[in-house]
Design a protein around this motif. Sequence first.
Motif, PDB file in Angstrom:
ATOM      1  N   TYR A 234       0.855  -0.975  -0.457  1.00 49.67           N
ATOM      2  CA  TYR A 234      -0.362  -0.286   0.057  1.00 49.67           C
ATOM      3  C   TYR A 234       0.712   1.563   0.292  1.00 49.67           C
ATOM      4  CZ  TYR A 234      -4.404  -2.629   1.018  1.00 49.67           C
ATOM      5  OH  TYR A 234      -5.594  -3.531   0.285  1.00 49.67           O
ATOM      6  N   GLN A 235       2.525   0.976   0.233  1.00 48.06           N
ATOM      7  CA  GLN A 235       3.057   2.128   0.198  1.00 48.06           C
ATOM      8  C   GLN A 235       2.654   2.925   1.161  1.00 48.06           C
ATOM      9  OE1 GLN A 235       5.656   2.117  -2.166  1.00 48.06           O
ATOM     10  NE2 GLN A 235       5.359   0.584  -2.541  1.00 48.06           N
ATOM     11  N   VAL A 236       2.783   2.462   2.117  1.00 49.58           N
ATOM     12  CA  VAL A 236       2.028   3.048   3.865  1.00 49.58           C
ATOM     13  C   VAL A 236       3.556   2.872   4.723  1.00 49.58           C
ATOM     14  CG1 VAL A 236       1.051   1.098   4.558  1.00 49.58           C
ATOM     15  CG2 VAL A 236       0.538   3.756   5.292  1.00 49.58           C
ATOM     16  N   VAL A 237       3.679   4.267   5.471  1.00 44.38           N
ATOM     17  CA  VAL A 237       4.479   4.341   6.897  1.00 44.38           C
ATOM     18  C   VAL A 237       3.728   3.469   8.356  1.00 44.38           C
ATOM     19  CG1 VAL A 237       6.516   4.673   8.068  1.00 44.38           C
ATOM     20  CG2 VAL A 237       5.941   5.886   5.118  1.00 44.38           C
ATOM     21  N   VAL A 238       4.855   2.507   8.464  1.00 44.52           N
ATOM     22  CA  VAL A 238       4.088   2.002   9.294  1.00 44.52           C
ATOM     23  C   VAL A 238       4.798   3.048  11.033  1.00 44.52           C
ATOM     24  CG1 VAL A 238       2.982   0.378  12.037  1.00 44.52           C
ATOM     25  CG2 VAL A 238       3.507  -0.742   8.720  1.00 44.52           C
ATOM     26  N   ILE A 239       4.346   3.186  11.677  1.00 44.86           N
ATOM     27  CA  ILE A 239       5.110   4.144  12.929  1.00 44.86           C
ATOM     28  C   ILE A 239       4.079   3.508  14.390  1.00 44.86           C
ATOM     29  CG2 ILE A 239       5.675   5.868  13.559  1.00 44.86           C
ATOM     30  CD1 ILE A 239       5.676   7.292  11.406  1.00 44.86           C
ATOM     31  N   PRO A 240       4.512   2.336  15.079  1.00 44.51           N
ATOM     32  CA  PRO A 240       3.947   1.687  16.055  1.00 44.51           C
ATOM     33  C   PRO A 240       4.258   3.078  16.994  1.00 44.51           C
ATOM     34  CG  PRO A 240       5.633   0.727  15.562  1.00 44.51           C
ATOM     35  CD  PRO A 240       6.091   1.667  14.332  1.00 44.51           C
ATOM     36  N   ALA A 241       2.736   3.329  18.159  1.00 41.92           N
ATOM     37  CA  ALA A 241       2.762   4.218  19.296  1.00 41.92           C
ATOM     38  C   ALA A 241       4.253   3.872  20.446  1.00 41.92           C
ATOM     39  CB  ALA A 241       1.362   4.557  19.504  1.00 41.92           C
ATOM     40  N   ARG A 242       3.863   5.468  20.877  1.00 42.59           N
ATOM     41  CA  ARG A 242       5.474   4.839  21.532  1.00 42.59           C
ATOM     42  C   ARG A 242       5.371   4.141  23.359  1.00 42.59           C
ATOM     43  NH1 ARG A 242       8.103  10.693  21.807  1.00 42.59           N
ATOM     44  NH2 ARG A 242       5.594  11.102  21.645  1.00 42.59           N
ATOM     45  N   VAL A 243       6.053   3.627  23.614  1.00 40.17           N
ATOM     46  CA  VAL A 243       5.873   2.662  24.280  1.00 40.17           C
ATOM     47  C   VAL A 243       5.624   3.741  26.253  1.00 40.17           C
ATOM     48  CG1 VAL A 243       6.029   0.616  26.592  1.00 40.17           C
ATOM     49  CG2 VAL A 243       7.086   0.938  24.052  1.00 40.17           C
TER      50      VAL A 243
END
Length: 513
Positions: A234-243
């Motif tokens: 999907y040409q999308v960036v995954v940036i997880p929420a910080r702990v």
Amino acid sequence: MRQIKEIIRLKELNKLSNRKIATICRVSPTTVSSQIEKFEQSGLNYESLKEKSDEEIFSMLNPSNAKKVKSRRKVMPDMNYIHKELKRKGVTLQLLWEEYKQEHPDGYGRSQFSYHYNKWKKQLNPVMRLNHKNGEKVFVDFSGFRPKIYNCSTMKEETVELFIGVMGASSYTFAYAVANQKIENWIRCHVEMFKFFGGVSECIIPDNLKSGVTQACYYDPEINPTYADMAEHYQVVVIPARVRKPRDKAKVENGVLNVQRRILASLRNRKFFSISELNAAILKELEKFNNKPMQHLCKSRKELFEELDKPALKGLPETEFKLFKWKKAKVGIDYHVNLDNVYYSVPYKYIHKEVLVRYNEKIVDIFYNNRKISSHARSFEKGKSISSILHMPRDHSFYSEWSPEKIRHWSEKEAEPTTIRFINKLLEDRSHLEQAYRGSIGILALIKKYGSNRVETACIKAIEAGAIRYKTVKKILERNRDKILIFEEKEESVKSINHENIRGNNYYKTGGR
């Protein structure tokens, strides 16, 4: 530099800043800046590098005879002017950089321009306010409150999972029920969400659940490889929420709360007999919720979505995403990789290398160092070996002409009598000869490692236990169980000594009588 291809993708296709790329790829901003600069100077494009390995790309961008370009002093942008202009409607950092470059052609590039401005802004206002740009982010998570369906087979209620997705700028909300939080359902929820939005955001912000994030870490979260595969499609960036940073996921937590109060509460008195029936009801309530005006803005989420987020979303890919699972594996001595007890070949030069296996119901792809080295049709026939003659060594035709006779001939030269008998049993007991060949080669390899005497003893013990398997012999040797057998034999020989002059235990128990 193992992340060079990803760095170029995020820069070229997603237009991210160097600093954000550095966070995602877990490298320093200086490294990102250096590699992007070399990429731009090379005149190459991402499509031409897509099929190349990271090592090849790194070599192309870092030739051994390349001369280092000395950095020149550049004119620093007027930060006060930039900060003031950004408050005006329609003015972007990209536009201001273009104006800066027209006035100073030798000035900073786009990424450095943004870097210096963001650094200056942090000094001005240490507490950063999270203002979400149009179409930039979608926040996703599973609801803690789980809806229920009635199972007609078991005549019992079952809890299911509820996925929530919320757009950053408009708070436009999506909800979808699935059976569980397994990776295939997690991916399916994203596919349905993007269909619902009619486009793709720049970023996905998931919480640190295992379906999306393999290892949760404040500084260095690791994305599930299947999830990363979907992100690339999907040409999308995954940036997880910080702990332990609740503000990072405040948008979705508020969305979850709204769905629980406005949708699930409305459906609380209804009984559903399938997930599809539940989703149909959720969709109707979701439409009401998104069309309801918000008090503080006097506009609905739907109106804000049409006005803010939707025009900024990227189009959906032409092809549908194919779900693959991933696992790590080690190439065996016969240059095959084990996947669910089916063996797939790779080129023989990768023997003992650790590889990544990507697979689904139809195909198995094997990668080494992010480069595909083998591809096979998926098989579910246990013990079967799927091999390509192209993967075999040129001078090793033995592997393409294996037969029980050659295996026995080989073992008679290397092994002791019981070991030979063990190998013969392997050949007789296995319904698939390929599996027997692997076990036989493994036994002969153990002789080279432990010696024929120890392997002979281990085979004796395995035969007595009725476990005619290579793994059994290997475990006996690794745990030194063959040495215990030798000790017990010596101990038994001591116990068997009888003589009229040896009194023994009974003499002392009866007081010498």
